[in-house]
Design a protein around this motif. Structure first.
Motif, PDB file in Angstrom:
ATOM      1  N   PRO A  58      -6.942  28.533   7.648  1.00 17.13           N
ATOM      2  CA  PRO A  58      -5.803  29.003   6.850  1.00 17.13           C
ATOM      3  C   PRO A  58      -5.234  30.295   7.441  1.00 17.13           C
ATOM      4  O   PRO A  58      -5.967  31.077   8.058  1.00 17.13           O
ATOM      5  CB  PRO A  58      -6.423  29.249   5.477  1.00 17.13           C
ATOM      6  CG  PRO A  58      -7.879  29.502   5.754  1.00 17.13           C
ATOM      7  CD  PRO A  58      -8.227  28.661   6.949  1.00 17.13           C
ATOM      8  N   MET A  59      -3.944  30.519   7.251  1.00 20.73           N
ATOM      9  CA  MET A  59      -3.324  31.721   7.782  1.00 20.73           C
ATOM     10  C   MET A  59      -3.503  32.877   6.799  1.00 20.73           C
ATOM     11  O   MET A  59      -2.558  33.405   6.220  1.00 20.73           O
ATOM     12  CB  MET A  59      -1.844  31.501   8.094  1.00 20.73           C
ATOM     13  CG  MET A  59      -1.279  32.562   9.051  1.00 20.73           C
ATOM     14  SD  MET A  59       0.500  32.447   9.302  1.00 20.73           S
ATOM     15  CE  MET A  59       0.600  30.939  10.221  1.00 20.73           C
ATOM     16  N   THR A  60      -4.766  33.248   6.633  1.00 20.75           N
ATOM     17  CA  THR A  60      -5.156  34.429   5.866  1.00 20.75           C
ATOM     18  C   THR A  60      -5.923  35.337   6.819  1.00 20.75           C
ATOM     19  O   THR A  60      -6.249  34.950   7.935  1.00 20.75           O
ATOM     20  CB  THR A  60      -6.061  34.031   4.691  1.00 20.75           C
ATOM     21  OG1 THR A  60      -7.248  33.403   5.222  1.00 20.75           O
ATOM     22  CG2 THR A  60      -5.357  33.050   3.753  1.00 20.75           C
ATOM     23  N   LEU A  61      -6.233  36.545   6.383  1.00 22.12           N
ATOM     24  CA  LEU A  61      -6.981  37.444   7.264  1.00 22.12           C
ATOM     25  C   LEU A  61      -8.363  36.885   7.574  1.00 22.12           C
ATOM     26  O   LEU A  61      -8.838  36.973   8.711  1.00 22.12           O
ATOM     27  CB  LEU A  61      -7.086  38.835   6.625  1.00 22.12           C
ATOM     28  CG  LEU A  61      -5.756  39.587   6.515  1.00 22.12           C
ATOM     29  CD1 LEU A  61      -5.967  40.956   5.896  1.00 22.12           C
ATOM     30  CD2 LEU A  61      -5.085  39.720   7.871  1.00 22.12           C
ATOM     31  N   ASP A  62      -9.007  36.263   6.574  1.00 20.13           N
ATOM     32  CA  ASP A  62     -10.305  35.630   6.835  1.00 20.13           C
ATOM     33  C   ASP A  62     -10.133  34.452   7.790  1.00 20.13           C
ATOM     34  O   ASP A  62     -10.970  34.231   8.679  1.00 20.13           O
ATOM     35  CB  ASP A  62     -10.933  35.150   5.524  1.00 20.13           C
ATOM     36  CG  ASP A  62     -11.461  36.304   4.677  1.00 20.13           C
ATOM     37  OD1 ASP A  62     -11.633  37.407   5.244  1.00 20.13           O
ATOM     38  OD2 ASP A  62     -11.690  36.101   3.478  1.00 20.13           O
ATOM     39  N   GLY A  63      -9.041  33.678   7.605  1.00 18.17           N
ATOM     40  CA  GLY A  63      -8.790  32.566   8.497  1.00 18.17           C
ATOM     41  C   GLY A  63      -8.515  33.004   9.920  1.00 18.17           C
ATOM     42  O   GLY A  63      -9.002  32.391  10.886  1.00 18.17           O
ATOM     43  N   LEU A  64      -7.732  34.084  10.075  1.00 19.93           N
ATOM     44  CA  LEU A  64      -7.481  34.631  11.409  1.00 19.93           C
ATOM     45  C   LEU A  64      -8.772  35.099  12.063  1.00 19.93           C
ATOM     46  O   LEU A  64      -8.981  34.894  13.267  1.00 19.93           O
ATOM     47  CB  LEU A  64      -6.490  35.802  11.311  1.00 19.93           C
ATOM     48  CG  LEU A  64      -5.009  35.450  11.191  1.00 19.93           C
ATOM     49  CD1 LEU A  64      -4.213  36.709  10.901  1.00 19.93           C
ATOM     50  CD2 LEU A  64      -4.508  34.794  12.456  1.00 19.93           C
ATOM     51  N   ASP A  65      -9.619  35.728  11.271  1.00 24.94           N
ATOM     52  CA  ASP A  65     -10.892  36.208  11.809  1.00 24.94           C
ATOM     53  C   ASP A  65     -11.758  35.033  12.273  1.00 24.94           C
ATOM     54  O   ASP A  65     -12.358  35.069  13.353  1.00 24.94           O
ATOM     55  CB  ASP A  65     -11.623  37.017  10.734  1.00 24.94           C
ATOM     56  CG  ASP A  65     -12.874  37.693  11.280  1.00 24.94           C
ATOM     57  OD1 ASP A  65     -12.731  38.605  12.102  1.00 24.94           O
ATOM     58  OD2 ASP A  65     -13.984  37.294  10.872  1.00 24.94           O
ATOM     59  N   ALA A  66     -11.798  33.962  11.465  1.00 26.81           N
ATOM     60  CA  ALA A  66     -12.581  32.784  11.842  1.00 26.81           C
ATOM     61  C   ALA A  66     -12.000  32.102  13.076  1.00 26.81           C
ATOM     62  O   ALA A  66     -12.737  31.643  13.953  1.00 26.81           O
ATOM     63  CB  ALA A  66     -12.629  31.810  10.666  1.00 26.81           C
ATOM     64  N   ALA A  67     -10.669  32.049  13.168  1.00 27.57           N
ATOM     65  CA  ALA A  67     -10.029  31.448  14.340  1.00 27.57           C
ATOM     66  C   ALA A  67     -10.331  32.254  15.598  1.00 27.57           C
ATOM     67  O   ALA A  67     -10.612  31.696  16.672  1.00 27.57           O
ATOM     68  CB  ALA A  67      -8.517  31.364  14.131  1.00 27.57           C
ATOM     69  N   ALA A  68     -10.284  33.581  15.481  1.00 25.58           N
ATOM     70  CA  ALA A  68     -10.585  34.441  16.633  1.00 25.58           C
ATOM     71  C   ALA A  68     -12.023  34.238  17.099  1.00 25.58           C
ATOM     72  O   ALA A  68     -12.304  34.202  18.299  1.00 25.58           O
ATOM     73  CB  ALA A  68     -10.334  35.901  16.272  1.00 25.58           C
ATOM     74  N   ARG A  69     -12.959  34.089  16.143  1.00 31.62           N
ATOM     75  CA  ARG A  69     -14.362  33.852  16.512  1.00 31.62           C
ATOM     76  C   ARG A  69     -14.486  32.516  17.271  1.00 31.62           C
ATOM     77  O   ARG A  69     -15.238  32.420  18.255  1.00 31.62           O
ATOM     78  CB  ARG A  69     -15.233  33.811  15.260  1.00 31.62           C
ATOM     79  CG  ARG A  69     -15.401  35.169  14.579  1.00 31.62           C
ATOM     80  CD  ARG A  69     -16.192  35.008  13.288  1.00 31.62           C
ATOM     81  NE  ARG A  69     -16.302  36.250  12.555  1.00 31.62           N
ATOM     82  CZ  ARG A  69     -17.242  37.165  12.762  1.00 31.62           C
ATOM     83  NH1 ARG A  69     -18.175  36.950  13.670  1.00 31.62           N
ATOM     84  NH2 ARG A  69     -17.273  38.288  12.035  1.00 31.62           N
ATOM     85  N   ALA A  70     -13.741  31.488  16.792  1.00 33.52           N
ATOM     86  CA  ALA A  70     -13.819  30.187  17.460  1.00 33.52           C
ATOM     87  C   ALA A  70     -13.243  30.244  18.867  1.00 33.52           C
ATOM     88  O   ALA A  70     -13.721  29.558  19.766  1.00 33.52           O
ATOM     89  CB  ALA A  70     -13.061  29.149  16.629  1.00 33.52           C
ATOM     90  N   LEU A  71     -12.241  31.080  19.073  1.00 35.72           N
ATOM     91  CA  LEU A  71     -11.585  31.151  20.381  1.00 35.72           C
ATOM     92  C   LEU A  71     -12.364  31.948  21.419  1.00 35.72           C
ATOM     93  O   LEU A  71     -12.109  31.832  22.610  1.00 35.72           O
ATOM     94  CB  LEU A  71     -10.185  31.766  20.219  1.00 35.72           C
ATOM     95  CG  LEU A  71      -9.147  30.882  19.506  1.00 35.72           C
ATOM     96  CD1 LEU A  71      -7.916  31.683  19.154  1.00 35.72           C
ATOM     97  CD2 LEU A  71      -8.786  29.676  20.367  1.00 35.72           C
ATOM     98  N   VAL A  72     -13.312  32.784  20.975  1.00 33.40           N
ATOM     99  CA  VAL A  72     -14.075  33.591  21.937  1.00 33.40           C
ATOM    100  C   VAL A  72     -15.483  33.047  22.156  1.00 33.40           C
ATOM    101  O   VAL A  72     -16.249  33.612  22.921  1.00 33.40           O
ATOM    102  CB  VAL A  72     -14.161  35.066  21.482  1.00 33.40           C
ATOM    103  CG1 VAL A  72     -12.791  35.679  21.418  1.00 33.40           C
ATOM    104  CG2 VAL A  72     -14.890  35.200  20.152  1.00 33.40           C
ATOM    105  N   ARG A  73     -15.830  31.954  21.488  1.00 32.46           N
ATOM    106  CA  ARG A  73     -17.174  31.376  21.686  1.00 32.46           C
ATOM    107  C   ARG A  73     -17.327  30.879  23.107  1.00 32.46           C
ATOM    108  O   ARG A  73     -16.419  30.309  23.689  1.00 32.46           O
ATOM    109  CB  ARG A  73     -17.398  30.224  20.701  1.00 32.46           C
ATOM    110  CG  ARG A  73     -17.630  30.694  19.271  1.00 32.46           C
ATOM    111  CD  ARG A  73     -18.179  29.563  18.423  1.00 32.46           C
ATOM    112  NE  ARG A  73     -18.192  29.965  17.024  1.00 32.46           N
ATOM    113  CZ  ARG A  73     -17.510  29.368  16.078  1.00 32.46           C
ATOM    114  NH1 ARG A  73     -16.750  28.340  16.357  1.00 32.46           N
ATOM    115  NH2 ARG A  73     -17.574  29.783  14.825  1.00 32.46           N
TER     116      ARG A  73
END
Length: 391
Positions: free
Chosen positions: A376-391
């Motif tokens: 989701p485009m929320t701050l928590d969602g952005l944080d989770a997306a960023a974690r997925a992109l740097v794995r």
């Protein structure tokens, strides 16, 4: 109305001056736009806008001030009721029971029937259930209702039931100066940063200078490249249609990403990615970039972020020819799969609240294609997306 246009531009923080306004009036006196609103749009944009960063705001003001006008003369004369307003009085409003009685034709039958109607129909039709017209229950036309049809000549969605749109719609580029929510989004995107020292040695290396000066016995000034964010991002932005409801969020994310990443490339698409994407919405019909060129140009080290509500007809994802605006030879799922095969680190940001995803079948289809990497485009969602992109 022209004076209202000038003041509205200034209120929108488009830096127009009185001199530029007088230049525009002089051009109108010479009848340069030939009484065409479209030509007047390009003339006024040329005369009043000095920086392309202000084009989006100019377009919004122009669309608001001159909406419904067909000639430049109407801007300074009494404006009659536009014909399309009168036509929309004929829109058909159905009860839920009446809507339930209408049946969808299905993909193949829909196009077969449209070809037959085009061959048979000789004139305009309104309020019926068979011909191409307005305000009825036919699968073809505008301002009516059908559970599944082709929208022809209607400005925007009403029931979100069309599986294809026969119209040339214009979308706006996002304004990278937008600051609404951009600061907090930048903080979330910083999890994606990976710093490296590359380029020319133009920064003083104080520790190195002290170390080498002590070792050499004289002042030995050492320089080093500036420390920069080395992460490369490809941003694919859905525009138009149901995404109009989420423009503010998408624009804030676009602004935050532009300021946070040096290596950022963006493209626009509508609903689902197909064989072509574009970088300027004003040239979306004649300035497309083949998706195969995107895959060949950018290495697999790029992180890919899709921004869209994934709310569309399932045909757009699963069927050849399913695109709502053009005939695509291969299904959207095929093109999305090609991107994901090349760019292994990818995420999809969805502005629709996560609690509503289950009510739209196409969201589930995209979520499965993304292997669960929709956030989701929320701050928590952005944080989770960023974690997925740097794995």
């Amino acid at each position: 109305m022209l004076l209202q246009f000038f003041t509205a531009l200034r209120d929108a923080k488009v830096p127009v001056t009185l001199k530029e306004y007088l230049v525009l009036l002089g051009a109108l006196e010479r009848d340069l736009p030939d009484k065409s609103v479209e030509e007047f749009y390009f003339l006024s944009r040329t005369a009043l806008v000095k920086d392309e960063a202000h084009l989006d705001r100019f377009d919004r003001v122009f669309g608001t001030v001159f909406k419904g006008l067909e000639t430049v003369g109407e801007a300074v004369e009494a404006v009659p009721i536009p014909e399309e307003w009168l036509r929309k009085l004929a829109e058909k409003y159905l009860t839920d029971e009446e809507k339930a009685q209408l049946k969808a034709l299905g993909w193949d039958k829909l196009f077969e029937t449209l070809k037959q109607r085009l061959a048979e129909q000789k004139g305009r039709h309104q309020g019926g259930s068979k011909w191409i017209g307005t305000g009825g229950t036919s699968p073809f036309g505008a301002y009516g209702y059908n559970p599944e049809g082709i929208r022809i000549g209607q400005d925007g969605n009403r029931n979100f039931r069309a599986v294809k749109v026969w119209d040339r719609r214009e979308f706006r580029d996002f304004d990278d100066d937008a600051e609404i929510g951009a600061r907090t989004m930048r903080l979330a995107l910083r999890r994606l940063r990976r710093f490296a020292r590359t380029g020319a040695a133009d920064e003083l290396d104080l520790d190195g200078t002290i170390r080498e000066s002590a070792r050499q016995g004289y002042i030995d000034v050492r320089m080093r490249p500036e420390r920069r964010n080395a992460v490369k991002v490809l941003l694919f932005l859905d525009v138009g249609g149901s995404m109009d409801w989420h423009v503010e969020q998408a624009q804030a994310l676009f602004s935050a990403a532009r300021s946070e990443f040096k290596h950022l490339v963006h493209f626009y698409f509508h609903n689902c990615v197909y064989e072509g994407v574009w970088t300027e919405n004003a040239r979306r019909h004649d300035g497309r970039t083949p998706l195969t060129d995107v895959i060949r140009t950018y290495g697999s080290d790029y992180r890919v972020v899709f921004v869209g509500d994934a709310s569309m007809s399932p045909y757009e994802i699963a069927a050849p020819g399913g695109s709502v605006e053009h005939w695509n030879e291969e299904a959207g799922a095929v093109w999305l799969g090609r991107l994901l095969d090349h760019f292994h680190k990818a995420a999809w940001l969805n502005p629709v609240p996560e609690t509503h995803w289950a009510y739209t079948p196409s969201i589930g289809m995209v979520q499965r294609l993304m292997a669960g990497r929709m956030f989701p485009m929320t701050l928590d969602g952005l944080d989770a997306a960023a974690r997925a992109l740097v794995r």
